[in-house]
Design a protein around this motif. Structure first.
Motif, short mmCIF file in Angstrom:
data_model
loop_
_atom_site.label_atom_id
_atom_site.label_comp_id
_atom_site.label_asym_id
_atom_site.label_seq_id
_atom_site.Cartn_x
_atom_site.Cartn_y
_atom_site.Cartn_z
N ASN A 1 0.83 -1.12 -0.21
CA ASN A 1 -0.16 -0.05 0.02
C ASN A 1 0.76 1.21 0.04
O ASN A 1 1.95 1.48 0.31
CB ASN A 1 -1.02 0.01 1.08
N ALA A 2 0.26 2.13 -0.47
CA ALA A 2 1.04 3.65 -0.62
C ALA A 2 0.30 4.82 0.23
O ALA A 2 -0.87 4.63 0.09
CB ALA A 2 1.40 3.96 -2.07
N GLY A 3 1.16 5.55 0.74
CA GLY A 3 0.41 6.69 1.27
C GLY A 3 -0.10 7.75 0.51
O GLY A 3 -0.83 8.80 0.86
N ALA B 1 -8.42 -3.37 -2.18
CA ALA B 1 -9.04 -2.69 -0.95
C ALA B 1 -10.36 -1.98 -1.37
O ALA B 1 -11.31 -1.94 -0.58
CB ALA B 1 -8.03 -2.08 -0.17
N SER B 2 -10.26 -1.12 -2.32
CA SER B 2 -11.30 -0.10 -2.73
C SER B 2 -12.73 -0.91 -2.93
O SER B 2 -13.62 -0.23 -2.80
CB SER B 2 -10.86 0.63 -3.84
N ARG C 1 -3.62 2.90 5.21
CA ARG C 1 -2.55 3.90 5.39
C ARG C 1 -3.46 5.19 5.31
O ARG C 1 -2.52 6.15 5.31
CB ARG C 1 -1.72 3.79 4.23
N GLN C 2 -4.48 5.49 5.38
CA GLN C 2 -5.17 6.59 5.60
C GLN C 2 -6.08 6.75 6.99
O GLN C 2 -6.46 6.00 7.55
CB GLN C 2 -6.32 6.99 4.32
N TYR C 3 -6.06 7.98 7.47
CA TYR C 3 -6.89 8.22 8.66
C TYR C 3 -8.23 8.89 8.02
O TYR C 3 -8.23 9.81 7.50
CB TYR C 3 -6.09 9.16 9.77
N TYR D 1 -7.79 4.02 11.34
CA TYR D 1 -6.71 3.93 10.37
C TYR D 1 -7.00 2.86 9.63
O TYR D 1 -7.38 1.68 9.98
CB TYR D 1 -5.31 3.55 11.03
N GLY D 2 -6.89 3.21 8.12
CA GLY D 2 -7.61 2.42 7.24
C GLY D 2 -7.11 0.81 7.21
O GLY D 2 -7.80 -0.02 6.72
#
Length: 556
Positions: A230-232, A245-246, A253-255, A265-266
């Motif tokens: 995963n990337a930020g 994931a979508s 990696r997202q809040y 936290y995703g």
């Protein structure tokens, strides 16, 4: 943004610790009067972000070039650089300026953390009134297109303390599939033509590529993924599991706030667990590259260029810098873009952090309004001028020479949230013969249109660069444009994109924990329910502290 900040925090954090201790000892100077030149021009001292190869014409410098001369002519301003640097060297200069309390009149800062440091030490000007009085309607419209998010990032206690750069919206993460292989095998995977695939359809296509080896490699493999998974940010999402994931409306990696209004936290959500379950099942079936977890970036590129793999996930611009290598090795290579449909029959996407950098003005500088006037000049007047050759000939020449944008006074971009799609629609209109090429104002967008037409005129013999532009724009952006018009996106907005104290101390270890545990789950060395153990460990090793800090950051 979070992932990138973690990578660069150690060096900068040490400097900012020194800054915090020294600023308290610095005697604050009274408001200073802006200096002027002998002929009465107002002087602006700048902290300048440079580039390694700006391509300036001989005799021109960062301090004296077509852009600074334009500012001098239009605004009666003399720009002088207090310091010039690039990359981490620039960040060090900013940190030292904060620590000494000796700031240039204007400079760029590259994170919310630096901006907070300046605000807390009362070193920069309140630009609230400047923005209201001096920003023109076009510039205000740009910021409004993000529903106030960039200005919100620059606002503290109701005061606008900086001018934010903006990053145009990107969505969604795409699935790129070798169209020439589909044609070779007679596969039709999108019978309704909506460009939306189910997980089952993607699995079926990958299985067909593995069983039939259309690349003739003798060793076909499944879909390759990078081990960090995963990337930020959107730009770094190539070969990531973002699109998988979508499907479950998960955003690792997202809040952000979940449906119950809780900050999450995703990577620790139930949706991410479901996505890992799919990945695990695919690994068992061979749908995922069997050496997942050990491949380097170069290894994955080799799989693509050797004809071993024909399906990858990534951003819309992947053909420009990744898939173009496949075209170089195989002149028959063609790709088509799809995206995955969620369980909710929508395409679930995450708003990128719209704010990349900030321009700040030294407290006490007599003419803070000049910052906004420079913004109006460059991001409205200049950007929207159709007769650039006649009105701004020196700037037009710079465009022809490819002079780097860092030579402008503010090395940043200010685009509307729809800028990429707006540009694409103009390109498409030119390609379709609906408008003349001269209706495109931006030189780089005009060049894109020409490259696409070059490819369409002679696809068999077109340059790789034309092939890349055609694929990324007509397929990548074209798909995003289509889904936008069809109202197919279900958006999630980030709740927090900064870096808290615990993130600084424990963030790197938490990311390592996440990457290693996800690999264990996918490859089968741990059961899927081990995800629950990962979540508990993440929470106990700093995650809960981070969530508390995020809540405090937002509410304070």
């Amino acid at each position: 943004m979070y992932h990138n900040l973690i990578k660069r925090i150690p060096m900068l954090f040490i400097l900012l610790l020194v800054a915090a201790s020294l600023v308290a000892c610095v005697e604050k100077s009274p408001d200073e009067t802006a200096s002027t030149t002998e002929d009465g021009k107002t002087v602006i001292s700048l902290g300048r972000v440079t580039a390694p190869n700006p391509k300036l014409p001989e005799g021109d410098t960062y301090e004296d070039n077509a852009y600074t001369r334009l500012v001098e002519k239009e605004l009666d301003v003399d720009i002088r650089d207090a310091f010039e640097a690039e990359g981490e060297d620039y960040d060090r200069q900013v940190a030292l300026a904060i620590s000494s309390g000796d700031l240039p009149d204007m400079m760029r800062v590259n994170s919310v953390e630096e901006l907070k440091e300046l605000v807390e030490n009362d070193l920069i000007a309140d630009l609230s009134d400047v923005y209201e009085k001096n920003a023109n309607d076009y510039i205000k419209g740009i910021y409004d297109s993000y529903d106030g998010r960039p200005l919100g990032d620059a606002t503290f206690d109701g005061r606008l303390m900086a001018i934010p750069a903006t990053v145009g919206g990107n969505a969604p993460n795409l699935v790129w599939i070798r169209q020439d292989w589909l044609d070779q095998l007679g596969l039709e995977i999108d019978s309704d033509g909506d460009s939306l695939l189910t997980l089952e359809e993607l699995e079926k296509t990958a299985k067909a590529f593995i069983e039939n080896d259309p690349g003739g490699s003798g060793n076909p493999v499944g879909i390759p993924f990078v081990y960090w998974l995963n990337a930020g940010d959107y730009g770094g999402s190539a070969f990531a599991m973002t699109s998988i994931a979508s499907v479950f409306d998960a955003h690792p990696r997202q809040y952000y706030k979940n449906g119950n209004g809780e900050i999450v936290y995703g990577s620790t959500t139930e949706g991410t667990k479901k996505a890992l379950g799919v990945m695990r099942e695919w690994f068992e079936k061979g749908i995922i590259d069997p050496q997942f977890g050990t491949r380097t970036w170069d290894d994955i590129m080799a799989l693509l260029t050797n004809g071993q793999a024909g399906i990858v996930t990534g951003p819309w611009h992947l053909p420009d810098w990744g898939l173009s290598a496949v075209k170089e090795m195989d002149k028959e290579a063609k790709f088509v873009a799809y995206t995955l449909e969620g369980d909710n029959e929508k395409v679930n996407v995450f708003h990128e952090n719209p704010t990349a950098q900030f321009i700040v003005v030294r407290k006490g500088y007599e003419h803070p309004e000049l910052a906004m006037e420079i913004l109006n000049l460059f991001y409205d007047d200049l950007a929207n001028e159709k007769n650039l050759d006649s009105k701004y000939p020196e700037i037009a020449k710079y465009n022809e020479l490819g002079v780097d944008g860092s030579t402008r006074p503010f090395n940043m971009e200010v685009y509307s949230s729809t800028s990429q799609l707006d540009d694409f629609r103009r390109v498409k209109s030119v390609v379709n013969g609906e408008i003349p090429m001269d209706d495109i104002v931006k030189p780089v967008i005009k060049a894109d249109a020409q490259s696409i037409m070059d490819y369409m005129d002679n696809p068999e013999n077109a340059e790789t660069s034309s092939w890349s532009k055609y694929h990324s724009r007509m397929f990548g952006l074209g798909l995003i444009d289509q889904l936008t018009k069809e109202d197919k996106f279900k958006w999630t907005t980030p709740f927090y994109v900064g870096t808290t104290e615990t993130m600084e101390k424990k963030g790197a270890n938490l990311l390592k924990l996440e990457e290693e545990d996800f690999i264990k789950i996918i490859t089968g060395s741990e059961p899927l329910d081990y995800f629950d153990t990962f979540v508990k460990n993440w929470e106990s090793q700093g995650g809960n502290e981070i969530l508390t800090e995020v809540e405090e950051e937002i509410t304070n």
